[in-house]
Scaffold this active site. Structure first.
Site, short mmCIF file in Angstrom:
data_model
loop_
_atom_site.label_atom_id
_atom_site.label_comp_id
_atom_site.label_asym_id
_atom_site.label_seq_id
_atom_site.Cartn_x
_atom_site.Cartn_y
_atom_site.Cartn_z
N ASP A 498 42.18 42.20 36.23
CA ASP A 498 40.75 42.04 36.30
C ASP A 498 40.20 43.11 37.25
O ASP A 498 40.88 43.48 38.22
CB ASP A 498 40.41 40.64 36.82
CG ASP A 498 38.91 40.44 36.99
OD1 ASP A 498 38.17 40.67 36.03
OD2 ASP A 498 38.51 40.08 38.12
N ASP A 697 41.04 36.95 40.24
CA ASP A 697 40.70 36.23 41.47
C ASP A 697 39.50 35.32 41.32
O ASP A 697 39.04 34.73 42.29
CB ASP A 697 40.45 37.22 42.61
CG ASP A 697 39.09 37.89 42.48
OD1 ASP A 697 38.64 38.10 41.33
OD2 ASP A 697 38.48 38.19 43.53
N ASP A 701 38.43 33.97 35.51
CA ASP A 701 39.77 34.45 35.15
C ASP A 701 40.71 33.30 34.83
O ASP A 701 41.80 33.53 34.29
CB ASP A 701 40.38 35.26 36.31
CG ASP A 701 39.58 36.51 36.62
OD1 ASP A 701 39.08 37.13 35.67
OD2 ASP A 701 39.45 36.85 37.81
#
Length: 804
Positions: A498, A697, A701
Site C-alpha cells: 500500500d 497500515d 487495507d
C-alpha cells in the site's frame, strides 16, 4: 455458545508422542474445539465452549492421561473477615474466577491460598475481585525463583543426575576396565561383586528411574507409547536379567563379568543428563518472552488526590495520573497531559532515534523517557498495553503448530510401537538364529535398538526452531501471529505494498493551490479546508493543517459526507462543496477540462491533486504531497534482490502513482484502486500462481490483508489492520518486510535440517544397533546427543542479525 481459550504449562512430557496423546485425549472432551500442544515449550492451548465443558474437566483429563498441569500458587492476607460466612463468600468468589483452579480461605489465620493459571489471571485481579465484596487481599511476598517452573525442573534434574552419576560411576569403572585397550586400569575387587553392583544399580533403577516407570505406565494405560516406554523396557531388561544371573550363580567363586547392571544405570544417567541439557537449551529458546517481560517498569509514581505515591505497576488503574522523571521507564500506555521530552521507543519499535513528545501525544509502557518531566494519563494498563499484546502474540506464535510439525507429530505417534516391534524381532533373530542361546548378546542388541530410537529429536525439530525464530523476530519488532504464518511466509514470491503510510510517511503536506480566475484564493481555501475538517483521511488532514498554517479561520459545516475512494461532499454557508477525484466530479457532472493541464503537471510531480467544486462549478485544485520514507527505496531494492516481485497499490491516479513508484524504485504499479478493490487485485495475482504478501497500515487495507496469503500490518497503523494481519511489523521501516521473509526462510531451512537429521539419525542408528555395533550405553549417549543437537541447531536462529 461461548468460546474460551485456556493456556497452561504441562509437566511430565518427554517427547512428541506425549504431545500427540494429550491432543487426542483432550479433543475427545465434548465442547473442545481445538487443541495445540507444544512439546518444546511444554505448553498446551485449548479452545472450548464453556457451555459444554469447563477448565476443571480439561485439567482432569490431562491428569488422567498421565501428565500434570503446572499451577502457580500464591498466598494472601485477608482483611475484613468477621465470621465463617465471610470466608465462605470470598472462597466462592475466588473459585468462580477464570484461571483459578482452587482457592481456600482460612478464617482463623485470616489467609487465602490460591492455585491459579498465571496466563489467565493475576494476583492483582484477584485482589480487585475480592475488594468488590468489601474485603481486602494483600499478597504475601514470595521467592520469585520458586515460581519459575523451568528453574525448578532444571534444579530437580540436576540433583537426579548427580546422585545417579555417583552411584553409576563404580559400575562404569568396572565396565570400562574390561575393554582390551583399557585392561591396564586398576579395578577394586569390590566393584566386581554382584551384590555390590546390585546395591548401586537398584536405587538408580527404581528411585532415580521411577519417573520413567510412571510415564510408561500412564502411557500404556492410555493405549499410547512414548520415550518412557522405551527407556523402562530397555533398562528393566538389563537390570532384571542381571538380578537373575546374580541369584543363578550364588555360590560361584569367580566374579561375573557378564552382568549388565552398568547398562541400566549408565543409560538412566545419560538420559537424565540429556534431558538436563535439553531443559537448559529450551529455556534459552524461550528467552524472547522473558526479555519482553523484563522491559516492563516494576513501579509507577501515581498522583492521587494531589499526593505522589510509588506503587507496583500492576496496581495502576485507567485514568490515573502518573509522573515520569527523566531517565525513568513509562509504566503503562497513556497520553501526555503536561510536559515534553524525548522518548526512546527502541525496545518496542526498534527505532533507535528518540521521538519528541508533547501534550496530547501517546506514550507506550516500557519505553524510556530520556529527558523532560512528564505527567501521563493512564489509558491502557495490564493486558491492554502494547507490550502485553506483543507478549501475547509471541506466546501465540510459539505455542501454535506449523503444518510441517503436524507431519512430525504423526510420525512420532506411530514411531514407538514400530521401534518396539523392530527391537523384539532383532532380539529373536539374535537369540534363535545369529547367536543361538546367547541371551546376554541378544539382550544388549534389544536394549540398544530401544534406546537409540527415542523420538525426542523428531518431536523437538520443529517447535524449537519456531520458538527461536519467532522469538528472535519479536526482539526486532516482527510479530508472527502463529507458527503456520512463519512457515507460509517463506513461500511468498510477490509483495503488494500500500502506498500511503507504508511506502510513504503517511503525513502529506499542502504544496500547491490553483484557482479559477473568478475565485479568490483565501475564500477558496476557507471553503475547502472547512469542508475537509470532518474527514479523517490523511490527505484531508494535510489540507486542514495547510489552511490553518496560513491563519485562515475555518467554519462549521451544515452537512458532511465522505465518499470512500472518491472524496467528500459538504454544505456550508449555503454552498455545496465537492473535494476529490475526477471520478467524483464526473459523478456530479462537473466540467473539469480547463484544469486538465494543471492536474497533469501536479501528478507528474508525484503530488496528489484534488479538484474542488462549489455549487457544481469547478473552483480550483489543491495539491498535496506525501514524502517517501527514508528507507523505502533501499528496502524495495532488497526485496527485488531476494527474487520477489514488488507491486505498489494505491487509489491515486496512474500519473501520481508512477511518479512515486519511480522515486521508490518500484517497477509495477496498480493505480486508481478503490479500498474494496484491493482484495480483488490480490486475487488477480494469486490467480497467476503467485503467493502474495500484502503490506498495509489502514482500515481500508484490512480486506486485502485477509485475502493475501500473508498479511503484514505496519504497527504504526490502525488496530483493525493489525488484527487482520498474519504478521505485525512494529516498526514502520520497510526493511522489516525483507527481514520477515529472511527469518522465515532461515527458520524453515533450520526446521528441515532438524527433521532430516532426526530422521536420518534413526534410519542410520537403528540398523547399526540391530547389527550389534553399538553398546547400550553408547546408544544412550547418542540418543541424548541427538535431542540436544537439534535444540542447539535451532538456537543458531537467535544469532540472526537484522538491518538497523
Amino acid at each position: 455458545m461461548s468460546k474460551k481459550e485456556l493456556s497452561m504449562q504441562i509437566s511430565g512430557m518427554t517427547c512428541a508422542a506425549c504431545a500427540t496423546r494429550i491432543e487426542k485425549g483432550v479433543k475427545r472432551i465434548d465442547g473442545v474445539q481445538g487443541v495445540q500442544v507444544n512439546s518444546a515449550l511444554e505448553r498446551a492451548t485449548v479452545s472450548y465452549d464453556d457451555t459444554q465443558t469447563q477448565a476443571d474437566e480439561i485439567y482432569a483429563k490431562i491428569d488422567s492421561l498421565g501428565y500434570g498441569v503446572v499451577k502457580d500458587t500464591t498466598e494472601f492476607d485477608v482483611l475484613g473477615m468477621t465470621c465463617a460466612a465471610c470466608s465462605s463468600r470470598i472462597e466462592k468468589k475466588l473459585n468462580r474466577l477464570d484461571g483459578i483452579t482452587n482457592a481456600t480461605v482460612n478464617l482463623a489465620l485470616e489467609t487465602a491460598t490460591v492455585e491459579y493459571q498465571s496466563e489467565q489471571i493475576t494476583p492483582h485481579e484477584m485482589e480487585e475481585a475480592v475488594q468488590k465484596l468489601g474485603y481486602t487481599l494483600k499478597q504475601k511476598s514470595e521467592n520469585e525463583e520458586s515460581q519459575d517452573y523451568r528453574k525448578q525442573e532444571i534444579k530437580k534434574q540436576t540433583y537426579r543426575f548427580w546422585i545417579s552419576a555417583i552411584l553409576s560411576f563404580p559400575l562404569l569403572w568396572a565396565m570400562v576396565s574390561h575393554f582390551e585397550f583399557t585392561s591396564f586400569i586398576w579395578l577394586p575387587d569390590l566393584f566386581m561383586n554382584p551384590w555390590f553392583q546390585m546395591a548401586l544399580a537398584t536405587p538408580v533403577q527404581f528411585i532415580i528411574g521411577f519417573p520413567f516407570y510412571v510415564g510408561a505406565y500412564k502411557a500404556l494405560r492410555n493405549r499410547g507409547a512414548n520415550m518412557d516406554v522405551l527407556v523402562a523396557m530397555g533398562t528393566s531388561a538389563a537390570y532384571f536379567y542381571s538380578v537373575y544371573l546374580s541369584f543363578a550363580q550364588v555360590g560361584a567363586h569367580s566374579h561375573m563379568v557378564e552382568l549388565y547392571f552398568e547398562t541400566s544405570a549408565v543409560l538412566i544417567t545419560l538420559i537424565i543428563l540429556g534431558k538436563l541439557f535439553e531443559a537448559k537449551a529450551k529455556g534459552r529458546s524461550s528467552d524472547a518472552i522473558k526479555k519482553l517481560m523484563g522491559l516492563q517498569a516494576k513501579t509507577a509514581r501515581v498522583i492521587r488526590d494531589g499526593i505522589e505515591t510509588e506503587i507496583p505497576t500492576e496496581e495502576v488503574k485507567v485514568g490515573d495520573l502518573l509522573k515520569i522523571r527523566p531517565g525513568e521507564k513509562i509504566p503503562v500506555d497513556g497520553s501526555i497531559v503536561q510536559g515534553q521530552g524525548a522518548v526512546d521507543e527502541s525496545m518496542l519499535t526498534g527505532e533507535s532515534v528518540p521521538v519528541d513528545k508533547g501534550v496530547g501525544d501517546t506514550v507506550l509502557g516500557s519505553t524510556l523517557n530520556q529527558n523532560g518531566s512528564l505527567q501521563v494519563r493512564a489509558e491502557q494498563v495490564g493486558k491492554g498495553t502494547v507490550l502485553s499484546q506483543i507478549v501475547h502474540i509471541v506466546e501465540q506464535a510459539q505455542t501454535s503448530k506449523a503444518p510441517i510439525q503436524r507431519m512430525a507429530d504423526r510420525i512420532s505417534g506411530v514411531f514407538v510401537p514400530i521401534v518396539v516391534g523392530i527391537a523384539v524381532v532383532t532380539f529373536l533373530i539374535w537369540y534363535f538364529a545369529y547367536m543361538p542361546g546367547e541371551l546376554g548378546a541378544a539382550l544388549e542388541v534389544f536394549i540398544s535398538v530401544l534406546v537409540i530410537a527415542c523420538p525426542c529429536a523428531l518431536g523437538l525439530a520443529t517447535p524449537t526452531s519456531i520458538m527461536a525464530g519467532s522469538g528472535r523476530a519479536a526482539e526486532h519488532g516482527i510479530l508472527f501471529r502463529g507458527g503456520e504464518h512463519l512457515e507460509a511466509t517463506y513461500l511468498v514470491d510477490a509483495i503488494m505494498l500500500d502506498k500511503t503510510g507504508t511506502i510513504t510517511n503517511g503525513e502529506p503536506v499542502l504544496t500547491d493551490v490553483w484557482t479559477m480566475d473568478h475565485v479568490h484564493e483565501e475564500d477558496f481555501l476557507k471553503l475547502a479546508g472547512s469542508a475537509e475538517k470532518n474527514s479523517e483521511h490523511p490527505l484531508a488532514r494535510a489540507i486542514v493543517r495547510g489552511v490553518e498554517d496560513r491563519e485562515i479561520e475555518l467554519i462549521e459545516t451544515q452537512d458532511f459526507k465522505a465518499v470512500t475512494g472518491f472524496g467528500i461532499e459538504a454544505e456550508l454557508l449555503g454552498q455545496r462543496i465537492l473535494v476529490g477525484t475526477r471520478r467524483l466530479m464526473e459523478k456530479h457532472k462537473v466540467n473539469t477540462s480547463v484544469a486538465s493541464e494543471s492536474m497533469y503537471t501536479f501528478e507528474s510531480e508525484g503530488k496528489t491533486a484534488m479538484l474542488v467544486a462549489i455549487d457544481g462549478v469547478l473552483a480550483g485544485i489543491i495539491a498535496v504531497a506525501d514524502t517517501i520514507k527514508a528507507t523505502s527505496t533501499e528496502a524495495i531494492n532488497r526485496l527485488e534482490q531476494m527474487g520477489l516481485d514488488v507491486y505498489m497499490v494505491t487509489g491515486d491516479n496512474k500519473q501520481t502513482a508512477n511518479a512515486i513508484a519511480k522515486e521508490a524504485g518500484i517497477k509495477q504499479t496498480i493505480a486508481e484502486v478503490l479500498p474494496e478493490e484491493k482484495a480483488e487485485e490480490v486475487k488477480k495475482l494469486q490467480q497467476q500462481g503467485k503467493r502474495v504478501a500484502m503490506v498495509g497500515d489502514g482500515i481500508n487495507d484490512a480486506p486485502a490483508l485477509v485475502t493475501a496469503d500473508i498479511g503484514m500490518a505496519v504497527g504504526t497503523g490502525t488496530d483493525i489492520a493489525i488484527e487482520a494481519a498474519d504478521v505485525t511489523l512494529v516498526r514502520g521501516d520497510l526493511n522489516r518486510i525483507a527481514d520477515t521473509i529472511r527469518i522465515s526462510r532461515l527458520t524453515m531451512r533450520n526446521i528441515k535440517q532438524n527433521l532430516f537429521w532426526a530422521l536420518a539419525y534413526n534410519c542410520i542408528g537403528i540398523p547399526i544397533a540391530a547389527a550389534g555395533f553399538l553398546a547400550p550405553w553408547v546408544a544412550g549417549a547418542a540418543m541424548a546427543f541427538s535431542s540436544v543437537s537439534v535444540v542447539l541447531n535451532a538456537l543458531r536462529l537467535q544469532r540472526i542479525q537484522f538491518k538497523n
